[in-house]
Each structure stands twice: as C-alpha cells, then as structure tokens.
Design a protein around this motif. Structure first.
Motif, PDB file in Angstrom:
ATOM      1  N   HIS A  77      41.040  44.767  38.887  1.00 19.65           N
ATOM      2  CA  HIS A  77      42.201  44.815  39.762  1.00 19.65           C
ATOM      3  C   HIS A  77      43.314  45.607  39.091  1.00 19.65           C
ATOM      4  O   HIS A  77      43.470  45.563  37.865  1.00 19.65           O
ATOM      5  CB  HIS A  77      42.709  43.409  40.076  1.00 19.65           C
ATOM      6  CG  HIS A  77      41.893  42.684  41.088  1.00 19.65           C
ATOM      7  ND1 HIS A  77      42.378  41.630  41.828  1.00 19.65           N
ATOM      8  CD2 HIS A  77      40.616  42.876  41.512  1.00 19.65           C
ATOM      9  CE1 HIS A  77      41.448  41.191  42.652  1.00 19.65           C
ATOM     10  NE2 HIS A  77      40.360  41.923  42.472  1.00 19.65           N
ATOM     11  N   PHE A  89      44.128  44.709  44.295  1.00 17.20           N
ATOM     12  CA  PHE A  89      45.496  44.897  43.816  1.00 17.20           C
ATOM     13  C   PHE A  89      46.101  43.533  43.523  1.00 17.20           C
ATOM     14  O   PHE A  89      45.984  42.597  44.336  1.00 17.20           O
ATOM     15  CB  PHE A  89      46.371  45.582  44.868  1.00 17.20           C
ATOM     16  CG  PHE A  89      46.139  47.055  45.019  1.00 17.20           C
ATOM     17  CD1 PHE A  89      46.086  47.890  43.919  1.00 17.20           C
ATOM     18  CD2 PHE A  89      45.994  47.615  46.280  1.00 17.20           C
ATOM     19  CE1 PHE A  89      45.879  49.258  44.064  1.00 17.20           C
ATOM     20  CE2 PHE A  89      45.803  48.978  46.439  1.00 17.20           C
ATOM     21  CZ  PHE A  89      45.736  49.801  45.322  1.00 17.20           C
ATOM     22  N   LEU A 145      49.744  41.750  42.963  1.00 18.75           N
ATOM     23  CA  LEU A 145      51.115  42.029  43.356  1.00 18.75           C
ATOM     24  C   LEU A 145      52.076  41.039  42.710  1.00 18.75           C
ATOM     25  O   LEU A 145      51.682  39.932  42.327  1.00 18.75           O
ATOM     26  CB  LEU A 145      51.257  41.932  44.878  1.00 18.75           C
ATOM     27  CG  LEU A 145      50.191  42.654  45.715  1.00 18.75           C
ATOM     28  CD1 LEU A 145      50.342  42.296  47.184  1.00 18.75           C
ATOM     29  CD2 LEU A 145      50.296  44.160  45.509  1.00 18.75           C
ATOM     30  N   LEU A 151      53.787  44.214  48.305  1.00 16.48           N
ATOM     31  CA  LEU A 151      52.872  44.003  49.428  1.00 16.48           C
ATOM     32  C   LEU A 151      53.077  45.073  50.493  1.00 16.48           C
ATOM     33  O   LEU A 151      52.108  45.605  51.056  1.00 16.48           O
ATOM     34  CB  LEU A 151      53.085  42.613  50.020  1.00 16.48           C
ATOM     35  CG  LEU A 151      52.255  42.230  51.257  1.00 16.48           C
ATOM     36  CD1 LEU A 151      50.766  42.358  50.981  1.00 16.48           C
ATOM     37  CD2 LEU A 151      52.602  40.820  51.711  1.00 16.48           C
ATOM     38  N   LEU A 165      43.821  41.353  47.922  1.00 15.89           N
ATOM     39  CA  LEU A 165      45.165  41.273  47.365  1.00 15.89           C
ATOM     40  C   LEU A 165      45.444  39.873  46.854  1.00 15.89           C
ATOM     41  O   LEU A 165      45.010  38.879  47.441  1.00 15.89           O
ATOM     42  CB  LEU A 165      46.219  41.623  48.424  1.00 15.89           C
ATOM     43  CG  LEU A 165      46.111  42.978  49.125  1.00 15.89           C
ATOM     44  CD1 LEU A 165      47.163  43.093  50.213  1.00 15.89           C
ATOM     45  CD2 LEU A 165      46.235  44.118  48.127  1.00 15.89           C
ATOM     46  N   VAL A 178      46.602  37.295  51.860  1.00 19.49           N
ATOM     47  CA  VAL A 178      46.722  37.483  50.417  1.00 19.49           C
ATOM     48  C   VAL A 178      46.490  36.151  49.703  1.00 19.49           C
ATOM     49  O   VAL A 178      46.953  35.099  50.155  1.00 19.49           O
ATOM     50  CB  VAL A 178      48.125  38.020  50.070  1.00 19.49           C
ATOM     51  CG1 VAL A 178      48.304  38.172  48.562  1.00 19.49           C
ATOM     52  CG2 VAL A 178      48.370  39.353  50.772  1.00 19.49           C
TER      53      VAL A 178
END
Length: 404
Positions: A63, A85, A87, A93, A103, A123
């Motif tokens: 990631h 990803f 965050l 986002l 995510l 997410v």
C-alpha cells in the motif's frame, strides 16, 4: 566543510556535465517552470516497487501512504503499481477519488464528517480509541451502512533506531494492546465488518533487523489476539518504517532481510493462513525519486564565508532546513546541478530567500564552483517535501511539480 548525505545512485551527468533527471537536463525543468520545481522520476519509483515485489512474500500486499506525497499525477501513477492507498485525512480521500484501489484511513482526531465520508466510500477505518469506535458505529447506524473497521494497536514495543518512534509508550496513536481484544469482540457483536489490525511502531529506520523484529512481534501479537478472541483477521497492516539514506554515513535498507523474516514467520503461523498482510510505504517508494531544483540569485561573502542565495527555500523543503523534527541539523545531499560532473572546489552555505536564518538548505557544503544562475539540486525530496512545508510563508512563489 560539513558532511552531506549520499546522492541516490539513480542520477548521472549528461554529455555537457549537467545533471540529468528523467532524461532531461536539470535546467530544462526550471526553464519550463520559471520557479523552483520538484521533479519526480517515474522510473525510480517503478524500480522501488519492483525491488519490493522481488523481496516480499506474495501474500504481503503493498500500500502507498498518501501522506508522503499527494501530487495528483503521482497518485494516478501509483494506482497502477500498488495494491491500495493508506490515507490520513478526508482531504486525501478526495485526492484519490476515482482511483479504484482498496482504501484505509488512520490517524487521531477523525471527525464525524471524516467517518461519514469514509463509510460512504467503503474505506476501512483504523480506529484510534474506544470513543472513536463508538462514534463510527453510531454514524454507520445513522447512515444505514455496515462499517468496515479495523483497530490500530499501540504496540507494547518500539521500532529500534526509528527516526520517529510511535509505539512502546503512551500515545495518541492506537489502542493499548491489552484493550484490543475486548474491543474487537464488541465490534463484531455490533455487526461491523471487522477487517483486522493496524500497527505502526515507527518511521525512517535503516535497520532491516530492527524492522523485521518489530514486524515479527506484530505477527506474534496478532496470533495472541486470535487465541484470545477467536477472530481471525482478514488483514493486518504491519505499518512500514522503511527509511532512505538522507545523511552522511547512512546506508540503504536491505529489504530482502525483512521479506525473508516475514516469509519464514508466516509459514509457522497456520492460524493466520487466510490473513492478508500489508506493508504501508511512502518515503521508501518515492523519496529518492524526487529532486528539488532552485536557481542561485546571489553569491556573497560574509566574514570570509560564501553564501549562495537561491529563489527557493524552506517554504518548499522544510525538512531539508532541519525544521521538521531534527534534533541536530544535518545536510541532505545537495549539488550544483549545472556543473554536476565538476569536482567540488567551493565551500559555501546554500540559503533560501526567506527573512529568517532558519532558511538553510546546505550548511558549509562542498560544491562545484557556483555562479549566479546555476541550478542547485537537493535530493531525496520525493516525500514530505512540498506538502510538509509552509508554502505560503512570506507569500513567495510556489514551487511547481512534475512527474516524468
């Protein structure tokens, strides 16, 4: 003369002796920008991703930690190379909107609006406290959604040699390990889509042995939680912490040591055979791919010392000035890009244009003989550069960014 860090091994001079970045002379990037510029070389990023894939077991996903560099074109490119990803804000986002990857979001102080936005996008929310867990469940109930939740663990150990330690002590990050099991059971009982655990013990470590020790301890802790709760996590984010050499005498991290250690430990953990493991990397993937370029505006003498004043400064590269967590300031790798092939003969301090003595990019470093108009290159600026700096300080021109 004061030492500086090593220039990453990806760069060379062109036929005229000038530094080449992504196939173009350094000065050409500035001619296009008419301002200081960051240039991010895709080929270097791709080489780092390939190194990771070769070193890690297949079941360890990669990631990208968006906080390292959130430049839009770079994120679009990373989306083609990584598995997800990670965050740290609702703003991040929004930056990855439309990029079709798994995510997750972590970080203390998530507001109800942050939680609601994450839930709407599916997410995985890494919970930092029991109170945040209660709010996530309440927001999900109000939305009529099933929350994807994981627990961030405040580990009972530290990452030895880390530039920034984030475990083994009282912390705003994560939930103390002894309270994780009861919370996991409560989340499952509440009907949450429980994903597993996230643990981040520290950052910017150049010790493969220390990183491996921390990650093996995470795997062991996860297995204990399985025995305690009966819940087999779908995924475990092992964090990252992979460092890059910034300063003199630092050596590159041998990630094969880490991959070998993780692979062997997972073979011995049948209870976790269905669990996906994740490494969350930012700096290690993009840091060495970025170069900051700035022109020399003035050369002056003061009390026998030479100062080179540039059109850039700490408002673009705060960390390089030593004002982003360094206890003692040390020199990042820096060079005269216009005369990259020349021998260094000039001892000088490279400064920015801000009205503060803190605006120091190179402290008594050795450069090729440097004149007004020459281009200075500061390396290892692909991570925690522009977005980690006070861009609006004194309202100086903003740096441009290029992905090439």
């Amino acid at each position: 003369m004061k030492p500086m860090g090593p220039i990453p091994p990806f760069f060379e001079a062109g036929s005229d002796g000038e530094l080449v970045i992504a196939g173009k002379p350094a000065s050409a990037w500035l001619d296009e920008a008419d301002a200081p510029a960051f240039v991010y070389d895709k080929a270097i990023i791709e080489a780092k991703v390939a190194e990771f894939r070769a070193a890690m077991p297949d079941r360890v996903a990669l990631h990208y930690a968006v906080k390292a560099n959130s430049y839009g074109p770079l994120l679009e490119h990373m989306a083609k190379k990584v598995d997800g990803f990670d965050l740290a804000s609702r703003g991040e986002l929004e930056r990855v909107d439309g990029l079709d990857l798994p995510l997750s979001i972590a970080g203390p102080g998530k507001s109800d609006a942050d939680i609601a936005a994450a839930l709407q996008k599916g997410v995985t929310i890494h919970l930092e406290s029991e109170g945040e867990a209660d709010r996530a469940l309440a927001v999900a109930e109000a939305q009529g959604t099933t929350p994807r939740l994981a627990i961030r663990i405040n580990p009972p150990f530290i990452l030895k040699g880390a530039g920034m330690k984030m475990g083994g002590l009282a912390s705003q990050f994560g939930i103390d390990a002894e309270r994780v099991g009861p919370l996991a059971l409560r989340l499952v009982d509440a009907g949450a889509d429980f994903q597993g655990y996230h643990l981040y013990a520290g950052s910017q470590s150049l010790s493969a042995e220390a990183i491996a020790e921390s990650q093996l301890a995470t795997i062991d802790l996860t297995e204990k939680l399985v025995a305690e709760t009966g819940i087999v996590p779908r995924e475990v984010n092992l964090g990252g912490g992979f460092g890059i050499p910034y300063f003199a005498n630092e050596k590159p991290l041998d990630i094969s040591v880490i991959g070998d250690a993780i692979g062997k430990r997972l073979q011995d953990r049948p209870a976790l055979s269905e669990t996906k493991f994740i490494l969350e990397l930012g700096r290690w993937l993009v840091g060495e791919a970025g170069v900051y370029l700035t022109r020399v505006l003035d050369r002056k003498q003061s009390h026998g010392e030479t100062f080179l004043t540039t059109d850039g400064g700490m408002h673009h590269v705060l960390a390089a000035s030593g004002n982003l967590g360094q206890f003692l300031r040390r020199n990042y790798p820096i060079t005269n890009a216009s005369r990259f092939a020349d021998e260094p003969t000039l001892e000088a301090s490279v400064v920015g244009r801000l009205c503060t003595p803190l605006d120091l990019l190179g402290d008594e470093v050795m450069l090729a003989d440097t004149q007004v108009g020459d281009v200075i290159a500061l390396f290892c600026q692909g991570a925690y550069g522009l977005t980690a700096s006070p861009n609006d300080f004194l309202s100086q021109p903003k740096a441009r960014e290029h992905l090439a």
